[in-house]
Design an enzyme around this catalytic site. Structure first.
Site, PDB file in Angstrom:
ATOM      1  N   HIS A  62      36.214 -41.193 -40.694  1.00  0.00           N
ATOM      2  CA  HIS A  62      35.311 -41.841 -41.227  1.00  0.00           C
ATOM      3  C   HIS A  62      33.979 -42.711 -40.572  1.00  0.00           C
ATOM      4  O   HIS A  62      32.666 -42.865 -40.928  1.00  0.00           O
ATOM      5  CB  HIS A  62      35.654 -41.985 -42.923  1.00  0.00           C
ATOM      6  CG  HIS A  62      34.882 -42.314 -43.550  1.00  0.00           C
ATOM      7  ND1 HIS A  62      34.579 -41.745 -45.023  1.00  0.00           N
ATOM      8  CD2 HIS A  62      32.837 -41.841 -43.289  1.00  0.00           C
ATOM      9  CE1 HIS A  62      33.160 -41.953 -46.111  1.00  0.00           C
ATOM     10  NE2 HIS A  62      32.644 -42.164 -44.840  1.00  0.00           N
ATOM     11  N   GLU A 116      25.928 -42.783 -40.176  1.00  0.00           N
ATOM     12  CA  GLU A 116      26.876 -44.028 -39.700  1.00  0.00           C
ATOM     13  C   GLU A 116      26.682 -45.049 -39.260  1.00  0.00           C
ATOM     14  O   GLU A 116      27.049 -46.534 -39.316  1.00  0.00           O
ATOM     15  CB  GLU A 116      28.301 -43.290 -39.431  1.00  0.00           C
ATOM     16  CG  GLU A 116      29.736 -42.947 -39.808  1.00  0.00           C
ATOM     17  CD  GLU A 116      29.631 -43.408 -41.514  1.00  0.00           C
ATOM     18  OE1 GLU A 116      30.100 -44.444 -41.036  1.00  0.00           O
ATOM     19  OE2 GLU A 116      29.416 -43.078 -42.276  1.00  0.00           O
ATOM     20  N   HIS A 120      26.020 -48.505 -40.844  1.00  0.00           N
ATOM     21  CA  HIS A 120      27.120 -49.625 -40.827  1.00  0.00           C
ATOM     22  C   HIS A 120      26.762 -49.977 -38.730  1.00  0.00           C
ATOM     23  O   HIS A 120      26.761 -50.952 -38.770  1.00  0.00           O
ATOM     24  CB  HIS A 120      27.735 -48.337 -40.440  1.00  0.00           C
ATOM     25  CG  HIS A 120      28.714 -48.053 -41.889  1.00  0.00           C
ATOM     26  ND1 HIS A 120      29.404 -49.264 -42.892  1.00  0.00           N
ATOM     27  CD2 HIS A 120      28.616 -47.414 -43.065  1.00  0.00           C
ATOM     28  CE1 HIS A 120      28.698 -48.606 -43.899  1.00  0.00           C
ATOM     29  NE2 HIS A 120      29.169 -47.049 -43.737  1.00  0.00           N
TER      30      HIS A 120
END
Length: 227
Positions: A62, A116, A120
């Site tokens: 993930h 992502e 992040h």
């Protein structure tokens, strides 16, 4: 008048957005999060297989998420560092296999990986550039070998039910580290093994014991559904 340190004076002289960025990229550890596709799909919302085909019956990545020891986390740290697939062309096939998207509508994963990286990954780019960020997550998945750790302990994705301690003990035995466990629910409101959290040092390479765990919302009996 109290004198200021050279570092403090440097920050004062920086443009405000640069001073903010330098603080935002400081973090304490990563969460490395793996997701069981059978639990993602076995909900009322269901799922869509990637345009590249149904993923293997294995945990998928993930994300690799910078976090602070108090449970908070930085996000979207550098709007001037967009996802650029040309920087990771050699990793795309491995990412399609190990970091697939199950969101609807079907896609090739680009939108997922963009999210992502930009939310992040940009918060760790002082340590990991874009290629190193995705490569680190792929390396960690191999290192953890999560499905093997579970099946070796008799915890199998065949629709059986297990306790939270059975699952944690199996993973700890196989990896040497205590995981965080997150559950979701199926259409019958059964608690399902959904996401597994490991903690990783700021180099993005070494597993560590977690300073804080996410809230898992797991029931007393946890199903490990087939995929």
């Amino acid at each position: 008048m109290k004198s200021q340190s050279p570092f403090a004076l440097t920050l004062l002289l920086l443009p405000p957005f640069l001073a903010t960025l330098s603080v935002a990229q400081d973090f304490d550890f990563f969460y490395f999060v793996l997701q069981w596709p059978g639990s993602y799909c076995d909900t009322e919302k269901s799922c869509c297989y990637p345009s590249t085909g149904k993923p293997a019956a294995d945990f998928g990545i993930h994300g690799l998420w910078p976090n602070y020891n108090d449970g908070s986390y930085p996000s979207n740290c550098d709007p001037d560092s967009p996802y650029d697939q040309s920087k990771i062309e050699d990793l795309v096939r491995a990412m399609q296999e190990n970091w697939p998207t199950l969101a609807c509508p079907s896609s090739d994963g680009t939108h997922f990986w963009t999210h992502e990286w930009e939310k992040h990954g940009t918060c760790s780019e002082s340590i990991l550039d874009q290629h190193a960020y995705f490569q680190s997550a792929l390396n960690l998945k191999k290192q953890v070998n999560l499905l093997q750790a579970l099946t070796d302990a008799g915890v199998k994705p065949d629709g059986g039910f297990y306790s939270l301690n059975e699952i944690k003990d199996a993973i700890n035995e196989g990896t040497g580290f205590t995981p965080g466990i997150e559950c979701n629910v199926d259409g019958s409101n059964n608690s399902q093994l959904y996401q597994i959290y490991f903690c990783v040092d700021t180099s993005g390479s070494q597993l560590i014991e977690c300073p804080i765990y996410p809230r898992g919302r797991c029931g007393p009996r946890i199903e490990f559904p087939a995929f």
